[in-house]
Design a protein around this motif. Sequence first.
Motif, PDB file in Angstrom:
ATOM      1  N   GLU A 285      40.946  36.461  34.839  1.00 41.14           N
ATOM      2  CA  GLU A 285      39.983  37.389  34.228  1.00 41.14           C
ATOM      3  C   GLU A 285      38.584  37.001  34.655  1.00 41.14           C
ATOM      4  OE1 GLU A 285      38.293  40.065  32.845  1.00 41.14           O
ATOM      5  OE2 GLU A 285      40.102  40.237  31.607  1.00 41.14           O
ATOM      6  N   ASP A 286      37.834  37.976  35.224  1.00 41.58           N
ATOM      7  CA  ASP A 286      36.470  37.657  35.669  1.00 41.58           C
ATOM      8  C   ASP A 286      35.429  37.885  34.578  1.00 41.58           C
ATOM      9  OD1 ASP A 286      37.092  40.415  35.974  1.00 41.58           O
ATOM     10  OD2 ASP A 286      35.298  40.681  37.203  1.00 41.58           O
TER      11      ASP A 286
ATOM     12  N   ASP B  29      44.067  40.510  34.742  1.00 40.76           N
ATOM     13  CA  ASP B  29      43.127  41.629  34.765  1.00 40.76           C
ATOM     14  C   ASP B  29      43.302  42.345  36.099  1.00 40.76           C
ATOM     15  OD1 ASP B  29      40.895  43.269  34.272  1.00 40.76           O
ATOM     16  OD2 ASP B  29      39.534  41.809  35.194  1.00 40.76           O
TER      17      ASP B  29
ATOM     18  N   GLY C 191      40.848  44.593  37.523  1.00 39.20           N
ATOM     19  CA  GLY C 191      39.575  44.714  38.237  1.00 39.20           C
ATOM     20  C   GLY C 191      38.986  43.339  38.517  1.00 39.20           C
TER      21      GLY C 191
HETATM   22 CA    CA Z   1      37.539  42.628  35.488  1.00 36.42          CA
END
Ligand code: CA
Length: 231
Positions: A10-11, A54, A56
């Motif tokens: 997850e970013d 995630d 994206g």
């Molecule tokens: Ca993301």
Amino acid sequence: MNNPTILIVEDDSSVRNLIATTLRSHDYSYITVQNGNDALAAASAGECGIMLLDLGLPDMDGLEVIERIRSWSKMPIIVISARNADSAKVTALDSGADDFLTKPFSVEELLARIRVTQRRIEDSGEQLNSSVYENGELKIDYAAGCAYIAGEELHLTPTEYRILCLLAKNAGRVLTHTYLTQQIWGSSWDNDIASLRVHLATLRKKIEKDTGSPQYIQTHVGVGYRMLKHD
Ligand code: CA
């Protein structure tokens, strides 16, 4: 039950911290990474039992992460994404994700999905993250991307290697022409099926002692192919 280590991909730091805090307070150990390349590296290290992914990500789409991991591992992947269209869920599940949670999500639901996944792993008793496949004299080292027969390295084209991995991953099951061409080229027109036959023939020449009575890849006429299992 022994809790598996969870790989959090997850970013977004706020979501990452929420998941990490939730897992920590429920006695799960975890590793966090922020992009697809680090996710692939962490998955191949084999320390984690479940991935929370995630879609994206800054360096690649999460779908690509799923597809690449699925070429060598059955590690359970729960997608956690803001993409909430049915089509996004179907695409992720078809790519090999095990479950899909839409953001914003409740931490209770996340924990429940993880528990379901844990039970499924325990029930199946499968080796989920083995990076080496062995079947008779055939050996595939997924992490290295190499295949061997009786210790001799095979010189396969990328397509032959992909076909071999798909069949090995599903050893004992017949894979249809349509399934194989969809997995390899994303389509299943007549000419894809014709190319599949050509690649299969060249692959067989490399792995079978006698292509007239194959030991590894069995043809099911009009249906598809199956990898035979050996001790
Ligand atoms: Ca993301």
